[in-house]
Design a protein around this motif. Structure first.
Motif, mmCIF file in Angstrom:
data_model
loop_
_atom_site.group_PDB
_atom_site.id
_atom_site.type_symbol
_atom_site.label_atom_id
_atom_site.label_comp_id
_atom_site.label_asym_id
_atom_site.label_seq_id
_atom_site.Cartn_x
_atom_site.Cartn_y
_atom_site.Cartn_z
ATOM 1 N N SER A 134 12.463 45.376 116.917
ATOM 2 C CA SER A 134 12.684 44.442 117.125
ATOM 3 C C SER A 134 14.313 44.368 117.657
ATOM 4 O O SER A 134 14.781 45.347 117.424
ATOM 5 C CB SER A 134 12.950 43.385 116.231
ATOM 6 O OG SER A 134 14.337 43.586 115.411
ATOM 7 N N PRO A 135 14.570 44.188 118.322
ATOM 8 C CA PRO A 135 15.991 43.685 119.206
ATOM 9 C C PRO A 135 17.492 43.934 118.459
ATOM 10 O O PRO A 135 17.781 44.709 117.936
ATOM 11 C CB PRO A 135 16.155 43.031 120.140
ATOM 12 C CG PRO A 135 14.601 42.372 121.027
ATOM 13 C CD PRO A 135 14.063 42.553 119.460
ATOM 14 N N ALA A 136 17.569 43.291 116.682
ATOM 15 C CA ALA A 136 17.448 42.509 115.851
ATOM 16 C C ALA A 136 17.918 44.696 115.691
ATOM 17 O O ALA A 136 18.863 44.906 115.048
ATOM 18 C CB ALA A 136 17.348 41.850 114.929
ATOM 19 N N GLN A 137 16.683 44.716 115.227
ATOM 20 C CA GLN A 137 16.782 46.042 114.266
ATOM 21 C C GLN A 137 17.040 47.735 115.030
ATOM 22 O O GLN A 137 17.496 48.312 114.620
ATOM 23 C CB GLN A 137 14.622 46.204 113.880
ATOM 24 C CG GLN A 137 14.354 45.227 113.086
ATOM 25 C CD GLN A 137 12.726 45.298 112.868
ATOM 26 O OE1 GLN A 137 12.406 45.932 113.800
ATOM 27 N NE2 GLN A 137 12.320 44.995 111.537
ATOM 28 N N ARG A 138 17.001 46.889 116.432
ATOM 29 C CA ARG A 138 17.514 48.582 117.267
ATOM 30 C C ARG A 138 19.163 48.159 116.993
ATOM 31 O O ARG A 138 19.729 49.291 117.385
ATOM 32 C CB ARG A 138 16.737 48.397 119.030
ATOM 33 C CG ARG A 138 16.157 48.650 119.097
ATOM 34 C CD ARG A 138 15.604 48.561 120.550
ATOM 35 N NE ARG A 138 13.878 48.887 120.682
ATOM 36 C CZ ARG A 138 13.749 47.673 121.314
ATOM 37 N NH1 ARG A 138 14.384 46.554 121.756
ATOM 38 N NH2 ARG A 138 11.924 47.708 121.654
#
Length: 124
Positions: free
Chosen positions: A4-8
């Motif tokens: 996800s964007p948060a994980q990236r």
């Protein structure tokens, strides 16, 4: 397995912190006080007054545990290197946890197949 964007963003933050890391020493730093082997020494009195405290750096070399007593000057110089190693271990652990989170979220859990209620008859 798509992060996800948060994980990236978390991965990028960890990578940036890793890029800023300096030199690091492996091992553990402990500060200990000891009793010696002389029976009449102050360290065996009641109450005991132990020798030390001494700073010791312990690490593994070729599968053997090696301990080195550090002078106050060595301790002052080595402390930032030991702190860097601890921070690197924490960042690596965080990156591994994030990777596991991504993998577990992206793949359905493997379940064992349901047992057959009526096994096939042997044809003979």
């Amino acid at each position: 397995m798509e992060p996800s964007p948060a994980q990236r963003a978390a991965r990028d933050r960890i990578a940036a912190e890793l890029a800023q890391a300096g030199f690091a020493l492996p091992g553990t730093l402990t500060v200990r006080a000891y009793a010696c082997g002389k029976p009449n020494c102050r360290c065996h009195a009641d109450p005991p007054r132990l020798h030390g405290p001494y700073a010791e750096w312990t690490r593994k070399i070729g599968g053997k545990t090696i301990t080195r007593r550090l002078t106050p000057a060595e301790l002052a110089g080595y402390q930032p290197l030991l702190d860097n190693a601890k921070k690197l271990r924490a960042l690596l652990s965080e990156l591994q946890d994030l990777t596991l989170e991504i993998i577990e979220a992206g793949s359905p859990r493997q379940q064992s197949p349901e047992p057959e209620l009526n096994p096939p008859e042997n044809v003979g």
